[in-house]
Scaffold this motif. Structure first.
Motif, PDB file in Angstrom:
ATOM      1  N   MET A 122       0.812  -1.115  -0.030  1.00  0.00           N
ATOM      2  CA  MET A 122      -0.017  -0.139  -0.042  1.00  0.00           C
ATOM      3  C   MET A 122       0.834   1.226  -0.209  1.00  0.00           C
ATOM      4  N   PHE A 123       2.053   1.011  -0.039  1.00  0.00           N
ATOM      5  CA  PHE A 123       2.912   2.603   0.132  1.00  0.00           C
ATOM      6  C   PHE A 123       4.234   2.309  -0.773  1.00  0.00           C
ATOM      7  N   GLU A 124       3.753   1.974  -1.894  1.00  0.00           N
ATOM      8  CA  GLU A 124       4.600   2.024  -2.908  1.00  0.00           C
ATOM      9  C   GLU A 124       5.207   3.327  -3.642  1.00  0.00           C
ATOM     10  N   GLY A 125       4.467   4.409  -3.739  1.00  0.00           N
ATOM     11  CA  GLY A 125       4.808   5.344  -4.508  1.00  0.00           C
ATOM     12  C   GLY A 125       5.869   6.243  -3.998  1.00  0.00           C
ATOM     13  N   ARG A 126       6.565   6.995  -4.547  1.00  0.00           N
ATOM     14  CA  ARG A 126       7.625   7.854  -4.145  1.00  0.00           C
ATOM     15  C   ARG A 126       7.073   9.060  -3.392  1.00  0.00           C
TER      16      ARG A 126
ATOM     17  N   TYR B 293       5.193   9.865   4.005  1.00  0.00           N
ATOM     18  CA  TYR B 293       5.252   8.905   4.965  1.00  0.00           C
ATOM     19  C   TYR B 293       6.454   9.321   6.013  1.00  0.00           C
ATOM     20  N   GLN B 294       7.426   9.569   5.383  1.00  0.00           N
ATOM     21  CA  GLN B 294       9.014   9.854   5.955  1.00  0.00           C
ATOM     22  C   GLN B 294       8.599  11.178   6.682  1.00  0.00           C
ATOM     23  N   LYS B 295       8.050  12.083   5.873  1.00  0.00           N
ATOM     24  CA  LYS B 295       8.162  13.692   6.767  1.00  0.00           C
ATOM     25  C   LYS B 295       7.113  13.345   8.063  1.00  0.00           C
ATOM     26  N   TYR B 296       5.882  12.702   7.855  1.00  0.00           N
ATOM     27  CA  TYR B 296       4.971  12.923   9.033  1.00  0.00           C
ATOM     28  C   TYR B 296       4.624  11.818   9.833  1.00  0.00           C
ATOM     29  N   ARG B 297       5.346  10.593   9.437  1.00  0.00           N
ATOM     30  CA  ARG B 297       5.026   9.435  10.732  1.00  0.00           C
ATOM     31  C   ARG B 297       5.777   9.553  11.520  1.00  0.00           C
ATOM     32  N   PHE B 298       5.424   9.279  12.824  1.00  0.00           N
ATOM     33  CA  PHE B 298       6.226   9.664  14.105  1.00  0.00           C
ATOM     34  C   PHE B 298       6.947   8.338  14.580  1.00  0.00           C
ATOM     35  N   ALA B 299       7.821   8.368  15.329  1.00  0.00           N
ATOM     36  CA  ALA B 299       8.557   7.344  15.909  1.00  0.00           C
ATOM     37  C   ALA B 299       7.847   6.736  17.132  1.00  0.00           C
ATOM     38  N   PRO B 300       8.046   5.559  17.490  1.00  0.00           N
ATOM     39  CA  PRO B 300       7.312   4.959  18.513  1.00  0.00           C
ATOM     40  C   PRO B 300       7.489   5.907  19.938  1.00  0.00           C
ATOM     41  N   GLY B 301       6.476   6.293  20.527  1.00  0.00           N
ATOM     42  CA  GLY B 301       6.502   6.937  21.794  1.00  0.00           C
ATOM     43  C   GLY B 301       7.326   6.344  22.848  1.00  0.00           C
TER      44      GLY B 301
ATOM     45  N   SER C  28       9.795   3.925   6.223  1.00  0.00           N
ATOM     46  CA  SER C  28      10.705   5.006   6.196  1.00  0.00           C
ATOM     47  C   SER C  28      11.695   4.944   7.575  1.00  0.00           C
ATOM     48  N   GLY C  29      11.639   4.102   8.311  1.00  0.00           N
ATOM     49  CA  GLY C  29      12.750   3.803   9.488  1.00  0.00           C
ATOM     50  C   GLY C  29      12.615   4.450  10.602  1.00  0.00           C
TER      51      GLY C  29
ATOM     52  N   GLN D 139       9.957   3.095   0.131  1.00  0.00           N
ATOM     53  CA  GLN D 139       9.988   3.342   1.554  1.00  0.00           C
ATOM     54  C   GLN D 139      11.473   3.253   1.876  1.00  0.00           C
ATOM     55  N   ILE D 140      12.178   2.106   1.318  1.00  0.00           N
ATOM     56  CA  ILE D 140      13.494   2.024   2.049  1.00  0.00           C
ATOM     57  C   ILE D 140      14.508   3.042   1.368  1.00  0.00           C
ATOM     58  N   GLN D 141      14.123   3.587   0.344  1.00  0.00           N
ATOM     59  CA  GLN D 141      15.142   4.884  -0.265  1.00  0.00           C
ATOM     60  C   GLN D 141      14.764   5.795   0.755  1.00  0.00           C
ATOM     61  N   GLU D 142      13.682   6.152   1.130  1.00  0.00           N
ATOM     62  CA  GLU D 142      13.485   7.287   2.233  1.00  0.00           C
ATOM     63  C   GLU D 142      14.144   6.934   3.614  1.00  0.00           C
ATOM     64  N   ALA D 143      14.323   5.473   3.841  1.00  0.00           N
ATOM     65  CA  ALA D 143      14.952   5.214   5.214  1.00  0.00           C
ATOM     66  C   ALA D 143      16.618   5.676   4.948  1.00  0.00           C
ATOM     67  N   ARG D 144      16.911   5.133   3.877  1.00  0.00           N
ATOM     68  CA  ARG D 144      18.245   5.327   3.504  1.00  0.00           C
ATOM     69  C   ARG D 144      18.714   6.737   3.377  1.00  0.00           C
TER      70      ARG D 144
END
Length: 269
Positions: free
Chosen positions: A5-9, A15-23, A52-53, A75-80
């Motif tokens: 579901m999360f394939e597009g650049r 996702y990378q910009k707005y998803r938050f890390a575990p609290g 995105s990591g 997603q992996i490219q965003e993480a890297r």
């Protein structure tokens, strides 16, 4: 095979910009369990469906080597592309086909991703790669979210939830596993020593822009956008406007308290 579901650049970038890390509360719940089971210190942690990591980076502080895996190359490219500790690396692979040797992984995690996996195949892989005495921590945040700001918290939460309810109409059917608090994932975990915690509450530092961006990052919103881009865009714009008016501020950068409830499935082999 996992649902993709999360394939597009473009989606991966949001996702990378707005998803938050575990609290902090979720982090502490996981770390306390690993300490109790003597699973840390450990050599290798693998974060499956890492996106995105955001969760992978948290693990980097506690393990000698951390590998984040995801089926999405974008997603992996965003993480890297995101700065991280030198002990963290990323791989593109399905959750159901992990490129690790038998009994080689000390801790296997998945943050807000396991509902997209083929449970049966993923659990077989977990059983195969986790060493005896190793642990799994599979968590998700739920749709049980609220906003707090001054004396308008109730109104602000109502505005957020009205928007969120509209977006959830476009949810993939696998989101039902989140709505059921990962009960089915817990039951599918083949480890004899396991538990499910459903009442972990975390305050995530956010701004108004961040809250709206989080909703934009949801797979259901992306589906909404494909079906009716005008209505989807208008919904977020109108929601942001209502939030700012309710708060009596003009800046999207205004901080708010964003409260989420996590569910966490923990197991020791």
């Amino acid at each position: 095979m996992a649902t993709q579901m999360f394939e597009g650049r473009g989606h991966a970038a949001v996702y990378q910009k707005y998803r938050f890390a575990p609290g902090k509360e979720l982090q502490q719940t996981i770390l306390s369990y690993l300490q109790e089971k003597k699973a840390i210190p450990a050599e290798l942690a693998v974060d499956v469906g890492c996106g995105s990591g955001q969760g992978t980076q948290f693990l980097g502080e506690h393990f000698k080597k951390v590998v984040g895996t995801d089926i999405s190359e974008a997603q992996i490219q965003e993480a890297r592309d995101t700065p991280c500790m030198p002990n963290i690396s990323y791989l593109v692979c399905p959750a159901e086909e992990l490129p690790f040797q038998d009994a080689s992984v000390d801790v296997l995690t998945s943050f807000t991703a396991a509902h997209w996996f083929d449970f049966e195949k993923f659990m077989r892989e977990a059983e195969r790669v986790v060493r005896p005495g190793g642990c799994v921590a599979i968590s998700t945040y739920t749709v049980d979210m609220s906003l707090r700001y001054g004396d308008c918290s109730e109104k602000l939460t109502k505005i957020f939830r009205e928007c969120w309810d509209m977006i959830l109409k476009y949810s993939h059917n696998r989101v039902k596993y989140v709505l059921e608090d990962y009960k089915e994932i817990f039951e599918a975990l083949p480890f004899p020593d396991k538990k499910r915690i459903t009442d972990i509450y975390d305050q995530i530092p956010m701004t108004v822009e961040g809250v709206v961006g989080y909703m934009e990052s949801a797979s259901s919103y992306q589906t909404f956008m494909k079906n009716d881009p005008k209505a989807a865009t208008s919904l977020l714009q109108e929601t942001e406007k209502r939030m700012l008016e309710t708060m009596g501020v003009s800046s999207r950068e205004t901080p708010v308290e964003f409260w989420v409830r996590h569910v966490c499935v923990l197991g020791c082999k």
